[in-house]
Motif scaffolding. Sequence first.
Motif, PDB file in Angstrom:
ATOM      1  N   SER A  16       9.796  -2.512   9.019  1.00 33.49           N
ATOM      2  CA  SER A  16       8.768  -3.337   8.392  1.00 33.49           C
ATOM      3  C   SER A  16       9.169  -3.632   6.947  1.00 33.49           C
ATOM      4  CB  SER A  16       7.417  -2.627   8.453  1.00 33.49           C
ATOM      5  OG  SER A  16       7.517  -1.380   7.803  1.00 33.49           O
ATOM      6  N   ARG A  60      11.248  -0.531   5.541  1.00 30.53           N
ATOM      7  CA  ARG A  60      10.978   0.852   5.896  1.00 30.53           C
ATOM      8  C   ARG A  60      11.179   0.989   7.400  1.00 30.53           C
ATOM      9  NH1 ARG A  60       5.838   1.597   3.983  1.00 30.53           N
ATOM     10  NH2 ARG A  60       6.286   2.879   2.157  1.00 30.53           N
ATOM     11  N   SER A 108       2.444   0.690  20.771  1.00 28.62           N
ATOM     12  CA  SER A 108       2.822   1.479  19.593  1.00 28.62           C
ATOM     13  C   SER A 108       2.488   2.954  19.789  1.00 28.62           C
ATOM     14  CB  SER A 108       2.130   0.930  18.345  1.00 28.62           C
ATOM     15  OG  SER A 108       0.734   0.997  18.520  1.00 28.62           O
ATOM     16  N   ALA A 154      10.880  -2.266  14.522  1.00 30.90           N
ATOM     17  CA  ALA A 154      10.711  -0.935  13.932  1.00 30.90           C
ATOM     18  C   ALA A 154      11.080  -0.919  12.454  1.00 30.90           C
ATOM     19  CB  ALA A 154      11.536   0.090  14.696  1.00 30.90           C
ATOM     20  N   ASP A 189      10.533   2.696  10.938  1.00 24.35           N
ATOM     21  CA  ASP A 189       9.480   3.413  11.656  1.00 24.35           C
ATOM     22  C   ASP A 189      10.159   4.362  12.662  1.00 24.35           C
ATOM     23  OD1 ASP A 189       7.566   4.170  13.509  1.00 24.35           O
ATOM     24  OD2 ASP A 189       7.146   2.126  14.208  1.00 24.35           O
ATOM     25  N   TYR A 190      10.274   5.632  12.255  1.00 24.10           N
ATOM     26  CA  TYR A 190      11.022   6.578  13.090  1.00 24.10           C
ATOM     27  C   TYR A 190      10.282   6.989  14.353  1.00 24.10           C
ATOM     28  CZ  TYR A 190      14.342   6.853   9.257  1.00 24.10           C
ATOM     29  OH  TYR A 190      15.268   6.536   8.305  1.00 24.10           O
ATOM     30  N   ASP A 191       8.995   6.713  14.423  1.00 22.88           N
ATOM     31  CA  ASP A 191       8.282   6.988  15.680  1.00 22.88           C
ATOM     32  C   ASP A 191       8.797   6.073  16.791  1.00 22.88           C
ATOM     33  OD1 ASP A 191       6.749   8.911  14.564  1.00 22.88           O
ATOM     34  OD2 ASP A 191       4.978   7.661  14.255  1.00 22.88           O
ATOM     35  N   HIS A 192       9.343   4.936  16.389  1.00 22.15           N
ATOM     36  CA  HIS A 192       9.719   3.944  17.405  1.00 22.15           C
ATOM     37  C   HIS A 192      11.177   3.544  17.405  1.00 22.15           C
ATOM     38  CE1 HIS A 192       5.302   3.345  16.913  1.00 22.15           C
ATOM     39  NE2 HIS A 192       5.395   3.482  18.214  1.00 22.15           N
ATOM     40  N   CYS A 193      11.870   3.743  16.274  1.00 23.93           N
ATOM     41  CA  CYS A 193      13.289   3.367  16.211  1.00 23.93           C
ATOM     42  C   CYS A 193      14.038   4.095  17.320  1.00 23.93           C
ATOM     43  CB  CYS A 193      13.857   3.749  14.841  1.00 23.93           C
ATOM     44  SG  CYS A 193      15.660   3.791  14.832  1.00 23.93           S
TER      45      CYS A 193
END
Lengths: 306, 416, 312
Positions: C265, C273, C229, C263, C275-279
Amino acid sequence: MTETAFQRQKDLPKSHLLSAGTPMCAGCGGLEAIHIAYDVLGENTIFVNAAGCMTLLSVYPFTPFRGSWLYTAMGAAPAGAQGVRDALDILMDKGRIEVADDLDVVVLTGDGSGYGMGISATSGTIDRCLDYLYIVYDNEGYGNTGQQYSAATPHAARTATSRCAYGHKGFKKDLFSILAANGAAYVATAIGSEPLDLAQKIEKAKSISGPRFIITLAPCPTGWDFDPKETMTIGKLAVRTGVWPLKEFTDGKVSHNKTFSKLLPVETYLEQQGRFRHLFEPQKKEAVLRDIQNSINRYWHEVATI
Amino acid sequence: MKRTLLTGNGAAAWGARLAAVDYIPAFPITPQTEILETLAYWVDNGDLDTRLVTLESEHSMITAAGSSAATGVRTFTATSSQGLLHGMEMIYTVAGWRVPFVMVNVSRGLAAPLTLESDHNDIMAARDSGCLQLHCATCQEVLDSILMAYRLAEHPEIRLPVIVNLDGFYLSYTREPVAIPDDDASRTFVGEFDSGSIHFKAGAPLSHASAVLGGSTYSYFRYSQHLAAQRGLSVYEEIAEEFARTFGRRHDAVEGYRHEDAEYLFLMIGSFATKGKEAVNSLRDAGWKIGLIRPHMLRPFPVERIYSLARGKKAIAVIDQNISMGKGGVLHTELASALYGKPGAPPILASFIGGLGGRDLPYEELFEIAKTLRDSAAAGATPPPRLLYTETELLEMRKLQAIAGVRIPFEEVHHD
Amino acid sequence: MYRIRFHGRGGQGMKTASRILGRAFFLAGYEVQDAPRYGAERRGAPIFAYVRAAKSPINERGIIQHPDLVVVADDSLIGLPAAGVLSGLTDRTIFLFYSDTDEKSWQHRLNLKNTLFTIPVDTQAVDPLQRRYAGVSCVGGAARLTGVLDQATLKKAIEEEMADRSPHTVSTNIDHANATFSLLAQHDTIIEEGAAISAVGYEPPKWLELAPDPAAICAPAIYGGGTSSKVQTGLWRTMRPVIQYDKCRQCWWICSTFCPDSAISVTENRYTRIDYDHCKGCMVCVMQCPSHAILAIAEKDADKVTLQEVPS
């Protein structure tokens, strides 16, 4: 499958065990299947992996797993599982670990290893009745090296080593039947675009002991040449056209989990993928398409007859 | 302790038994199979609380050995020749896992042509794998080395597989008197297995043997493995010392025999080294100042110890039971790099290759090698490498070739 | 020697672009090295390629430490430290960006005094991964900046490197290269060949005597779960899925399950929602959402869109 915790798709786990941040391609059909499988398996799982795309799930110091993982080599994962399973049994027998410390041993390989290099090691585990689950993510070619054809590549598909006008001249190996004939305790096909079916099969496999296999077709935007957003659409078409029958082998019998009164024509599946574009452009290769359709029809006719 | 007659294979099986191994992944191959059969017999009889599983290949066998060790059980396995090579990918791989187990290799020449008899090319192929190597000269040493090998492999600063090598036929099928240590003394010496930080169990997440990206990260792991292997020498010396105190037998990393006042030395490994010692005795009787050095440990390579034994000698003959095609003897190369440029290094380092595929090494050849050393030292020039082969052997070979339908298109002159 | 580095994303044809430029130099009588460089990264992930060209045989190898020219085919990479666009720049490094933002703005934004050129984006495609001529447009510009490659050479290089493509594709690529070649006419020959690396006055490596670590420390083992992550695979994304909660029917089991990257949740009140850090921007969720509640917008426009809060 009556005693399942997963009656509807909304019964699937709400939180996901597999962490994000892996280097799998955007839209990877294999990764989606694995995150569903992991949610059902739970974190008390050790994945024993062979060389393939998923080897890169864990690249030091980053791992998406909350439980354990061991990378072995391309032909060796089932043997790696043998050592881990035996060792855990020995440790419990000799009282050196608690039963609660035990792990489910799960081999994870692609089709290159599963259908090819590792098949001798796989067969060995069935001969020895090893208690483990083997998940094959089948993207129908050596994907991590740029999608050369493998024993799982379907007829007529273009790959990096079958770029000729015809595509791949060989035919996809029937791994399901090989494993069943070898005496596996459980064999199933699945696909990530049918998550409920996949979750039920993982759940069922978990409840059985002995060598168990789940072969998941893994639509691959990179290797099959389609837009990543289409991964699930193509997966669903693989099922609806009858290209990828969802089935199980238990107690000596094969049963199909999803049957259709009328299959969609296989062209609807093929035409969405760059690897089959040569069957439609510059002109349609009717004879090849007919052969592919006929082989699917023949399969489902036999299913209906039995 | 009881003294009895054991083959090298029998001694190897006893070594595994006394080390109280938990797990034996196995696969048969001549001339190793007797080890597997002996252990299987004991397991079946209840003499050994061990799980033995026959895999379907050595590749799988070595994988299972590595993964069981990684899970936290004491593991033993054995192979030979083609089997070692079939598993070679995993030999390198499991060494990189930094997990301890002991594997016996019964040396046998490699195909092609196929042979069942002994030489060292198989084990030399594992030289750079990261597995440590102990090479045995007697059946007693086989048993003792296995007990010491577990201590070495499981040392928290080492945690590498150790390969104990014995020669096919010359040791594997040859019975000699062997002292079998008592169970209790052996167990006390070897101790309990502690896999340390590497083990798989619930609640202790571990992603092991992950890929790396980038040369610097890779280099750290590889250098670390090398440094651990090098550390193996001093750790081994402590273990050998304790072994000598406990059991009264000393197995130095490098054995020196009548070397102290010698002008000339043979360097040999494995079972032929005892024959080398006998040749030294005969030569000494004939007035020669000659001795022998025998590395028992080949990885790590005991450079300083060999140098201290070789220092000031006039000439050394390295007798290799292996051949690196296009270069020559592997040990000769190793020794040259160990001694080059060091004060007092012998000026003559002669290479002899013999004993391939079980070919005998007659005393007369060892005597003649000594003579070659003396002549070379007098002349001040290292002789060209010698492939040990006689006119008689070629003559016999020609007879076989004639039967095989080979036409020899030239006349050969043979001296009687 | 010319040392030229190309930056782009996996799937944007950086390898082909660097090869076209390498081929052009070769056809013009130069000794050449060209190579792509990538690791485990996939489509959308930052990658780079490089070209060396000189009139004498090239002995230097590996990555280019100090480039004479840095070409960036996707301007969304410029601000990402992980992409390394500014790595090893010297006073004389020249930049060529495929970007609609002008030179002055980039110099200001990056606090750079270096010479910098931009080539306007010549396509309507919103997704940078769909801009099929980004690479070849950059090559045309780079060729002009060297001043030693003419249009005929460039044309031949494209024809040879794209020999397996259709005549139409080849001619379109040539047109794009020619357009940028002409565009930068007044900057002909601005790039000078870099000098050899001096063996005088260099900074010596700080070698150390590596001490052995205990095996527990130096085994290739990751103790602990979920460390991936920390890898921001969101950087791969060129298109962003945005949930319009006013249309969301809370069927979380669809988008959250189908997202290959875990990505998406599920919130306590059964919304989802992203998760733009990982999408990674695969857009599977956009396609699968039954109520069409997930929009796909270009990443560069993302800050112009107001994200809807997850309903409470």
